[in-house]
Design a protein around this motif. Structure first.
Motif, PDB file in Angstrom:
ATOM      1  N   MET A 187      27.314  34.934  30.553  1.00  0.00           N
ATOM      2  CA  MET A 187      27.390  35.155  29.104  1.00  0.00           C
ATOM      3  C   MET A 187      27.473  36.648  28.865  1.00  0.00           C
ATOM      4  O   MET A 187      26.628  37.411  29.340  1.00  0.00           O
ATOM      5  CB  MET A 187      26.167  34.565  28.405  1.00  0.00           C
ATOM      6  CG  MET A 187      26.172  33.058  28.314  1.00  0.00           C
ATOM      7  SD  MET A 187      27.389  32.459  27.112  1.00  0.00           S
ATOM      8  CE  MET A 187      27.154  30.679  27.295  1.00  0.00           C
ATOM      9  N   GLY A 188      28.495  37.080  28.135  1.00  0.00           N
ATOM     10  CA  GLY A 188      28.677  38.486  27.845  1.00  0.00           C
ATOM     11  C   GLY A 188      27.967  38.902  26.575  1.00  0.00           C
ATOM     12  O   GLY A 188      27.256  38.106  25.945  1.00  0.00           O
ATOM     13  N   PRO A 189      28.133  40.151  26.163  1.00  0.00           N
ATOM     14  CA  PRO A 189      27.549  40.624  24.903  1.00  0.00           C
ATOM     15  C   PRO A 189      27.960  39.727  23.735  1.00  0.00           C
ATOM     16  O   PRO A 189      29.093  39.255  23.669  1.00  0.00           O
ATOM     17  CB  PRO A 189      28.162  42.020  24.753  1.00  0.00           C
ATOM     18  CG  PRO A 189      28.434  42.466  26.153  1.00  0.00           C
ATOM     19  CD  PRO A 189      28.855  41.221  26.881  1.00  0.00           C
ATOM     20  N   GLY A 190      27.019  39.455  22.842  1.00  0.00           N
ATOM     21  CA  GLY A 190      27.294  38.612  21.688  1.00  0.00           C
ATOM     22  C   GLY A 190      27.284  37.133  21.985  1.00  0.00           C
ATOM     23  O   GLY A 190      27.659  36.320  21.138  1.00  0.00           O
ATOM     24  N   GLY A 191      26.853  36.748  23.200  1.00  0.00           N
ATOM     25  CA  GLY A 191      26.792  35.321  23.537  1.00  0.00           C
ATOM     26  C   GLY A 191      28.137  34.704  23.836  1.00  0.00           C
ATOM     27  O   GLY A 191      28.321  33.491  23.676  1.00  0.00           O
ATOM     28  N   VAL A 192      29.094  35.514  24.272  1.00  0.00           N
ATOM     29  CA  VAL A 192      30.426  35.012  24.611  1.00  0.00           C
ATOM     30  C   VAL A 192      30.417  34.460  26.031  1.00  0.00           C
ATOM     31  O   VAL A 192      29.989  35.128  26.972  1.00  0.00           O
ATOM     32  CB  VAL A 192      31.482  36.135  24.482  1.00  0.00           C
ATOM     33  CG1 VAL A 192      32.842  35.644  24.954  1.00  0.00           C
ATOM     34  CG2 VAL A 192      31.562  36.625  23.048  1.00  0.00           C
ATOM     35  N   ALA A 193      30.886  33.219  26.185  1.00  0.00           N
ATOM     36  CA  ALA A 193      30.953  32.605  27.508  1.00  0.00           C
ATOM     37  C   ALA A 193      32.086  33.238  28.311  1.00  0.00           C
ATOM     38  O   ALA A 193      33.150  33.549  27.769  1.00  0.00           O
ATOM     39  CB  ALA A 193      31.175  31.104  27.375  1.00  0.00           C
ATOM     40  N   MET A 194      31.841  33.404  29.612  1.00  0.00           N
ATOM     41  CA  MET A 194      32.816  34.085  30.450  1.00  0.00           C
ATOM     42  C   MET A 194      33.002  33.368  31.779  1.00  0.00           C
ATOM     43  O   MET A 194      32.044  32.832  32.348  1.00  0.00           O
ATOM     44  CB  MET A 194      32.384  35.534  30.712  1.00  0.00           C
ATOM     45  CG  MET A 194      32.039  36.319  29.467  1.00  0.00           C
ATOM     46  SD  MET A 194      31.705  38.058  29.818  1.00  0.00           S
ATOM     47  CE  MET A 194      33.369  38.632  30.171  1.00  0.00           C
ATOM     48  N   ILE A 195      34.253  33.358  32.250  1.00  0.00           N
ATOM     49  CA  ILE A 195      34.586  32.902  33.596  1.00  0.00           C
ATOM     50  C   ILE A 195      35.337  34.041  34.263  1.00  0.00           C
ATOM     51  O   ILE A 195      36.324  34.547  33.724  1.00  0.00           O
ATOM     52  CB  ILE A 195      35.456  31.636  33.571  1.00  0.00           C
ATOM     53  CG1 ILE A 195      34.662  30.454  33.008  1.00  0.00           C
ATOM     54  CG2 ILE A 195      35.964  31.295  34.975  1.00  0.00           C
ATOM     55  CD1 ILE A 195      35.467  29.180  32.854  1.00  0.00           C
ATOM     56  N   ILE A 196      34.833  34.467  35.420  1.00  0.00           N
ATOM     57  CA  ILE A 196      35.457  35.582  36.137  1.00  0.00           C
ATOM     58  C   ILE A 196      36.092  35.032  37.410  1.00  0.00           C
ATOM     59  O   ILE A 196      35.402  34.489  38.275  1.00  0.00           O
ATOM     60  CB  ILE A 196      34.425  36.680  36.487  1.00  0.00           C
ATOM     61  CG1 ILE A 196      33.761  37.213  35.216  1.00  0.00           C
ATOM     62  CG2 ILE A 196      35.088  37.816  37.243  1.00  0.00           C
ATOM     63  CD1 ILE A 196      32.428  36.597  34.887  1.00  0.00           C
ATOM     64  N   GLU A 197      37.405  35.163  37.499  1.00  0.00           N
ATOM     65  CA  GLU A 197      38.139  34.678  38.670  1.00  0.00           C
ATOM     66  C   GLU A 197      38.394  35.849  39.617  1.00  0.00           C
ATOM     67  O   GLU A 197      38.848  36.906  39.200  1.00  0.00           O
ATOM     68  CB  GLU A 197      39.467  34.062  38.231  1.00  0.00           C
ATOM     69  CG  GLU A 197      40.284  33.479  39.368  1.00  0.00           C
ATOM     70  CD  GLU A 197      41.618  32.944  38.882  1.00  0.00           C
ATOM     71  OE1 GLU A 197      41.716  31.726  38.635  1.00  0.00           O
ATOM     72  OE2 GLU A 197      42.560  33.752  38.744  1.00  0.00           O
ATOM     73  N   THR A 198      38.090  35.657  40.890  1.00  0.00           N
ATOM     74  CA  THR A 198      38.289  36.711  41.881  1.00  0.00           C
ATOM     75  C   THR A 198      39.054  36.168  43.078  1.00  0.00           C
ATOM     76  O   THR A 198      39.058  34.958  43.329  1.00  0.00           O
ATOM     77  CB  THR A 198      36.947  37.283  42.378  1.00  0.00           C
ATOM     78  OG1 THR A 198      36.267  36.283  43.157  1.00  0.00           O
ATOM     79  CG2 THR A 198      36.068  37.702  41.218  1.00  0.00           C
ATOM     80  N   GLN A 199      39.695  37.071  43.795  1.00  0.00           N
ATOM     81  CA  GLN A 199      40.332  36.719  45.062  1.00  0.00           C
ATOM     82  C   GLN A 199      39.957  37.799  46.065  1.00  0.00           C
ATOM     83  O   GLN A 199      40.248  38.980  45.862  1.00  0.00           O
ATOM     84  CB  GLN A 199      41.849  36.628  44.928  1.00  0.00           C
ATOM     85  CG  GLN A 199      42.526  36.112  46.185  1.00  0.00           C
ATOM     86  CD  GLN A 199      44.005  35.856  45.996  1.00  0.00           C
ATOM     87  OE1 GLN A 199      44.550  36.134  44.936  1.00  0.00           O
ATOM     88  NE2 GLN A 199      44.656  35.337  47.011  1.00  0.00           N
ATOM     89  N   THR A 200      39.298  37.393  47.133  1.00  0.00           N
ATOM     90  CA  THR A 200      38.742  38.386  48.038  1.00  0.00           C
ATOM     91  C   THR A 200      38.576  37.822  49.448  1.00  0.00           C
ATOM     92  O   THR A 200      38.451  36.609  49.628  1.00  0.00           O
ATOM     93  CB  THR A 200      37.368  38.858  47.523  1.00  0.00           C
ATOM     94  OG1 THR A 200      36.818  39.813  48.430  1.00  0.00           O
ATOM     95  CG2 THR A 200      36.403  37.701  47.379  1.00  0.00           C
ATOM     96  N   ASN A 201      38.584  38.719  50.423  1.00  0.00           N
ATOM     97  CA  ASN A 201      38.232  38.324  51.785  1.00  0.00           C
ATOM     98  C   ASN A 201      36.841  38.841  52.153  1.00  0.00           C
ATOM     99  O   ASN A 201      36.458  38.870  53.307  1.00  0.00           O
ATOM    100  CB  ASN A 201      39.277  38.832  52.793  1.00  0.00           C
ATOM    101  CG  ASN A 201      39.651  40.283  52.549  1.00  0.00           C
ATOM    102  OD1 ASN A 201      38.847  41.037  52.001  1.00  0.00           O
ATOM    103  ND2 ASN A 201      40.858  40.659  52.931  1.00  0.00           N
TER     104      ASN A 201
END
Length: 258
Positions: free
Chosen positions: A71-85
């Motif tokens: 949850m970000g500032p202001g109660g905003v829902a967030m999905i963070i997509e990453t690609q990594t080794n």
């Protein structure tokens, strides 16, 4: 200068087409490659386009896709997509960004229910009939938005179709860009059907679209600024490929405009 600009535009167009054909395992790939060679597209550009379609140009390798929620500032829902080794490095960087804002990463599923996971296919209708150097089906001679919808909406599996607002990626003075949504598992099938109807594919992806009834407005300027800074910090992390939020951008009132 004009010739250079036209050459760059043609090269970018072939890069996009080759990457998509590789990604979709399209049987027309050999034809597209042959056309690219005939148009003197640099060999390095073609090789990179193939690697892009194979997912080999992100962070120096294919890597694994990982999803984080919060949850970000202001109660905003967030999905963070990453690609990594290097998953440990990536999660540490993402968690650090949350910690700096006195926020915390959440367990899987905490933010996911605010979003719909969909397949998205974006495609274009060229306004310059006959100027494409790619060997594909001829573009339908239609530019009217209603006619495009009529031509596409009968494809089985499409759940939503919209024209992208001017100024978004891929939308310029020459192209009208549309977005078709479907079930994730049907994305490639829908893309090929759209292509076979004469439209030019722009991109295919799996996206997380915020549910309309769960969007969070940020009307306070201070919260808006904090949220924008927070998202920018996440996007600056090399392994982060996309940040999804359910923020509802407040429209200015008539008094503000006056």
């Amino acid at each position: 200068m004009k010739n250079d600009a036209e050459k760059n535009k043609l090269t970018n167009k072939f890069i996009q087409q080759i990457a998509l054909a590789v990604k979709l395992r399209d049987s027309k790939l050999p034809t597209i490659l042959e056309s690219a060679n005939k148009n003197n597209i640099p060999k390095k550009a073609i090789e990179n386009a193939i690697k892009k379609g194979q997912g080999l140009l992100n962070s120096g390798g294919a890597g694994n896709i990982n999803i984080y929620e919060g949850m970000g500032p202001g109660g905003v829902a967030m999905i963070i997509e990453t690609q990594t080794n290097n998953k440990n490095r990536t999660v540490a960087l993402v968690r650090s960004q949350f910690n700096k804002a006195n926020l915390s990463l959440l367990s899987m599923g905490s933010s996911m229910h605010y979003f719909d996971k969909v397949g998205e296919v974006t495609f274009c209708v060229s306004k310059e009939d006959g100027e494409s150097d790619l060997e594909q089906p001829p573009a339908p001679e239609i530019l009217d938005e209603d006619a495009v919808f009529e031509r596409i909406l009968d494809i089985d599996g499409i759940t939503d179709l919209q024209r992208q607002p001017p100024g978004e990626e891929g939308d310029d003075d020459e192209l009208a860009v549309y977005s078709a949504l479907t079930e994730p598992s049907l994305t490639n099938k829908i893309a090929l059907e759209i292509r076979d109807r004469g439209f030019e594919l722009h991109s295919t992806s799996i996206e997380y679209k915020p549910k309309r009834d769960t969007r969070v407005p940020l009307s306070d300027p201070e919260t808006q600024q904090a949220f924008s800074k927070f998202v920018q910090g996440l996007e600056d992390i090399e392994d982060v490929t996309k940040v999804y939020t359910n923020e509802l951008i407040a429209q200015p009132s008539s008094q503000d405009q006056g």
